[in-house]
Write a protein that holds these residues in place. Structure first.
Motif, PDB file in Angstrom:
ATOM      1  N   ARG A 130       0.826  16.038   6.783  1.00 21.05           N
ATOM      2  CA  ARG A 130      -0.452  15.495   7.254  1.00 21.05           C
ATOM      3  C   ARG A 130      -0.976  14.423   6.284  1.00 21.05           C
ATOM      4  N   THR A 131      -0.868  14.690   5.004  1.00 20.85           N
ATOM      5  CA  THR A 131      -1.312  13.729   3.994  1.00 20.85           C
ATOM      6  C   THR A 131      -0.487  12.445   4.067  1.00 20.85           C
ATOM      7  N   GLN A 132       0.807  12.581   4.293  1.00 19.36           N
ATOM      8  CA  GLN A 132       1.674  11.411   4.407  1.00 19.36           C
ATOM      9  C   GLN A 132       1.326  10.594   5.650  1.00 19.36           C
ATOM     10  N   LEU A 133       1.046  11.267   6.759  1.00 19.80           N
ATOM     11  CA  LEU A 133       0.661  10.552   7.985  1.00 19.80           C
ATOM     12  C   LEU A 133      -0.669   9.820   7.803  1.00 19.80           C
ATOM     13  N   ILE A 134      -1.590  10.451   7.092  1.00 23.35           N
ATOM     14  CA  ILE A 134      -2.872   9.801   6.816  1.00 23.35           C
ATOM     15  C   ILE A 134      -2.654   8.570   5.938  1.00 23.35           C
ATOM     16  N   ALA A 135      -1.748   8.669   4.971  1.00 24.10           N
ATOM     17  CA  ALA A 135      -1.452   7.524   4.108  1.00 24.10           C
ATOM     18  C   ALA A 135      -0.838   6.374   4.913  1.00 24.10           C
ATOM     19  N   THR A 166       0.826  -1.209   0.000  1.00 24.88           N
ATOM     20  CA  THR A 166       0.000   0.000   0.000  1.00 24.88           C
ATOM     21  C   THR A 166       0.856   1.254   0.000  1.00 24.88           C
ATOM     22  N   LEU A 167       1.893   1.268   0.830  1.00 26.55           N
ATOM     23  CA  LEU A 167       2.735   2.461   0.901  1.00 26.55           C
ATOM     24  C   LEU A 167       3.529   2.675  -0.386  1.00 26.55           C
ATOM     25  N   ILE A 168       4.014   1.620  -0.987  1.00 25.42           N
ATOM     26  CA  ILE A 168       4.801   1.773  -2.215  1.00 25.42           C
ATOM     27  C   ILE A 168       3.954   2.365  -3.340  1.00 25.42           C
ATOM     28  N   PHE A 169       2.701   1.954  -3.429  1.00 28.09           N
ATOM     29  CA  PHE A 169       1.882   2.412  -4.557  1.00 28.09           C
ATOM     30  C   PHE A 169       0.972   3.593  -4.248  1.00 28.09           C
ATOM     31  N   SER A 170       0.838   3.989  -2.992  1.00 29.95           N
ATOM     32  CA  SER A 170      -0.082   5.100  -2.718  1.00 29.95           C
ATOM     33  C   SER A 170       0.499   6.178  -1.808  1.00 29.95           C
ATOM     34  N   PHE A 171       1.765   6.089  -1.439  1.00 35.36           N
ATOM     35  CA  PHE A 171       2.343   7.101  -0.551  1.00 35.36           C
ATOM     36  C   PHE A 171       2.618   8.372  -1.341  1.00 35.36           C
ATOM     37  N   PRO A 172       2.087   9.521  -0.874  1.00 36.22           N
ATOM     38  CA  PRO A 172       2.290  10.785  -1.595  1.00 36.22           C
ATOM     39  C   PRO A 172       3.669  11.382  -1.266  1.00 36.22           C
ATOM     40  N   LEU A 173       4.655  11.150  -2.125  1.00 37.81           N
ATOM     41  CA  LEU A 173       6.015  11.630  -1.870  1.00 37.81           C
ATOM     42  C   LEU A 173       6.087  13.154  -1.788  1.00 37.81           C
TER      43      LEU A 173
END
Length: 159
Positions: free
Chosen positions: A126-131, A114-121
């Protein structure tokens, strides 16, 4: 994209038919006085039929006139994503399962995938923590759901 859908549909249809035939040819347990409806091949047969139906629907939906001049099969980042998916699934199947208990191996796999394909680099903190939180919740849900499904419903002893 239509050509990719057609090729994928053909592959899924072959897999579905193989599941159906394989489930049908599995040994029966009637010799041991077990009800015929509890045959070991019942689940693969049902999955084979459902996969075949989905393959036919995918093939049928690939004939849309607005996509005639679409991009070629596996253009752009598709090859990279396919390679990453292959590596992650191989590490899960050959490395994690058996080395870790099934629950934890599946949890790690689901979170990493999930993190590899949906983490907002390039996203905000805040968006990264939500991811990350979403990936953790999804990992727990997938690991717990699949563990309970296999252990309690299918009566499979997991590693």
């Amino acid at each position: 994209m239509a050509l990719a859908d057609r090729l994928t549909a053909i592959l899924f249809l072959m897999l579905g038919l193989a599941l159906l035939v394989g489930g049908y040819t599995m040994d029966r347990l009637e010799i041991r006085q077990i009800h015929p409806a509890s045959i070991p091949g019942l689940v693969p047969m049902i999955l084979g039929v459902l996969l075949s139906i989905c393959a036919v629907l995918l093939y049928r939906s690939s004939y849309r006139p607005e996509e005639r001049n679409a991009a070629p099969v596996f253009s752009g980042g598709s090859w990279g994503r396919l390679g990453i998916t292959t590596v992650i699934c191989t590490v899960y199947a050959l490395g994690l399962v058996g080395w870790l208990p099934y629950f934890w191996a599946t949890f790690v796999f689901a979170v990493c995938f999930t993190l590899i394909f949906s983490f907002p680099l390039d996203g905000e903190r805040r968006t990264q923590l939500i991811a990350v939180a979403g990936a953790l919740v999804l990992g727990v849900g997938v690991a717990l759901g699949s563990s309970l499904l296999f252990q309690e419903l299918f009566l499979v002893r997991l590693p």
